[in-house]
Design a protein around this motif. Structure first.
Motif, PDB file in Angstrom:
ATOM      1  N   ARG A   1       0.353  -1.103   0.216  1.00  0.00           N
ATOM      2  CA  ARG A   1       0.593  -0.260   0.171  1.00  0.00           C
ATOM      3  C   ARG A   1       0.970   1.619  -0.113  1.00  0.00           C
ATOM      4  O   ARG A   1       1.659   1.156   0.803  1.00  0.00           O
ATOM      5  CB  ARG A   1      -1.163  -0.161   0.920  1.00  0.00           C
ATOM      6  CG  ARG A   1      -2.077  -0.657   1.068  1.00  0.00           C
ATOM      7  CD  ARG A   1      -3.073  -0.559   2.046  1.00  0.00           C
ATOM      8  NE  ARG A   1      -3.753  -1.446   2.128  1.00  0.00           N
ATOM      9  CZ  ARG A   1      -5.126  -2.037   1.653  1.00  0.00           C
ATOM     10  NH1 ARG A   1      -4.877  -0.850   0.819  1.00  0.00           N
ATOM     11  NH2 ARG A   1      -5.696  -3.004   1.915  1.00  0.00           N
ATOM     12  N   ALA A   2       0.092   2.575  -0.799  1.00  0.00           N
ATOM     13  CA  ALA A   2       0.929   3.552  -1.091  1.00  0.00           C
ATOM     14  C   ALA A   2       1.036   4.278   0.332  1.00  0.00           C
ATOM     15  O   ALA A   2      -0.654   4.111   0.680  1.00  0.00           O
ATOM     16  CB  ALA A   2       0.866   3.761  -1.632  1.00  0.00           C
ATOM     17  N   THR A   3       1.971   4.793   0.872  1.00  0.00           N
ATOM     18  CA  THR A   3       1.530   5.640   1.920  1.00  0.00           C
ATOM     19  C   THR A   3       1.066   7.119   1.884  1.00  0.00           C
ATOM     20  O   THR A   3       0.223   7.861   2.929  1.00  0.00           O
ATOM     21  CB  THR A   3       2.334   5.965   3.100  1.00  0.00           C
ATOM     22  OG1 THR A   3       3.619   6.321   1.993  1.00  0.00           O
ATOM     23  CG2 THR A   3       3.735   4.833   3.772  1.00  0.00           C
ATOM     24  N   SER A   4       1.278   7.420   0.736  1.00  0.00           N
ATOM     25  CA  SER A   4       0.347   8.668   0.504  1.00  0.00           C
ATOM     26  C   SER A   4       0.133   8.724  -1.725  1.00  0.00           C
ATOM     27  O   SER A   4       0.716   7.415  -2.280  1.00  0.00           O
ATOM     28  CB  SER A   4       1.169   9.959   0.559  1.00  0.00           C
ATOM     29  OG  SER A   4       3.365   9.363  -0.585  1.00  0.00           O
TER      30      SER A   4
ATOM     31  N   TYR B   1      11.048   3.857  -6.705  1.00  0.00           N
ATOM     32  CA  TYR B   1       9.400   3.298  -6.586  1.00  0.00           C
ATOM     33  C   TYR B   1       9.558   3.345  -7.866  1.00  0.00           C
ATOM     34  O   TYR B   1      10.043   3.769  -8.367  1.00  0.00           O
ATOM     35  CB  TYR B   1       8.814   5.071  -6.119  1.00  0.00           C
ATOM     36  CG  TYR B   1       8.392   4.533  -4.804  1.00  0.00           C
ATOM     37  CD1 TYR B   1       7.307   3.639  -3.779  1.00  0.00           C
ATOM     38  CD2 TYR B   1       9.220   5.564  -3.718  1.00  0.00           C
ATOM     39  CE1 TYR B   1       7.454   4.100  -2.755  1.00  0.00           C
ATOM     40  CE2 TYR B   1       8.334   6.174  -2.913  1.00  0.00           C
ATOM     41  CZ  TYR B   1       7.853   4.831  -2.325  1.00  0.00           C
ATOM     42  OH  TYR B   1       7.727   5.236  -0.527  1.00  0.00           O
TER      43      TYR B   1
ATOM     44  N   ASP C   1       2.158  -7.563  -0.018  1.00  0.00           N
ATOM     45  CA  ASP C   1       1.322  -6.839   1.249  1.00  0.00           C
ATOM     46  C   ASP C   1       0.200  -7.957   0.451  1.00  0.00           C
ATOM     47  O   ASP C   1      -0.058  -8.373  -0.442  1.00  0.00           O
ATOM     48  CB  ASP C   1       0.850  -5.760   1.108  1.00  0.00           C
ATOM     49  CG  ASP C   1       0.290  -5.009   1.976  1.00  0.00           C
ATOM     50  OD1 ASP C   1      -1.581  -5.945   1.580  1.00  0.00           O
ATOM     51  OD2 ASP C   1       0.040  -5.062   2.821  1.00  0.00           O
TER      52      ASP C   1
END
Length: 92
Positions: free
Chosen positions: A7-10, A27, A59
């Protein structure tokens, strides 16, 4: 070589699925995998490059479609030895 998917944190690096791909520590997108493999092989001894292994750590919520896209990109780059890493679920 390591590929992390999570999952992307932003939203800055998130793909359409809200997931982000990291190739070692950068990335990237699925389209960057071919160059990544090529660069990694260039840093190896020739005898090691032919036996290159890639570890995919994803994930648990990663869509299988994204994992399949990464796997197909690795296959197209000539990487046939892929190690999948996952956390063991607590079975208590």
């Amino acid at each position: 070589a390591y590929i992390h998917i999570g999952r992307a944190t932003s939203q800055q690096h998130a793909g359409a699925t809200g997931m982000v791909i990291q190739l070692n520590d950068r990335y990237a997108s699925v389209a960057d995998i071919d160059k990544f493999v090529s660069d990694e092989r260039a840093r190896m001894k020739p005898e090691d490059a032919s036996n290159m292994r890639v570890v995919i750590k994803a994930d648990r919520d990663t869509p299988m479609g994204l994992i399949n896209d990464v796997k197909q990109a690795l296959r197209n780059a000539g990487v046939l030895d892929i190690i999948y890493s996952a956390d063991q679920e607590d079975l208590r």
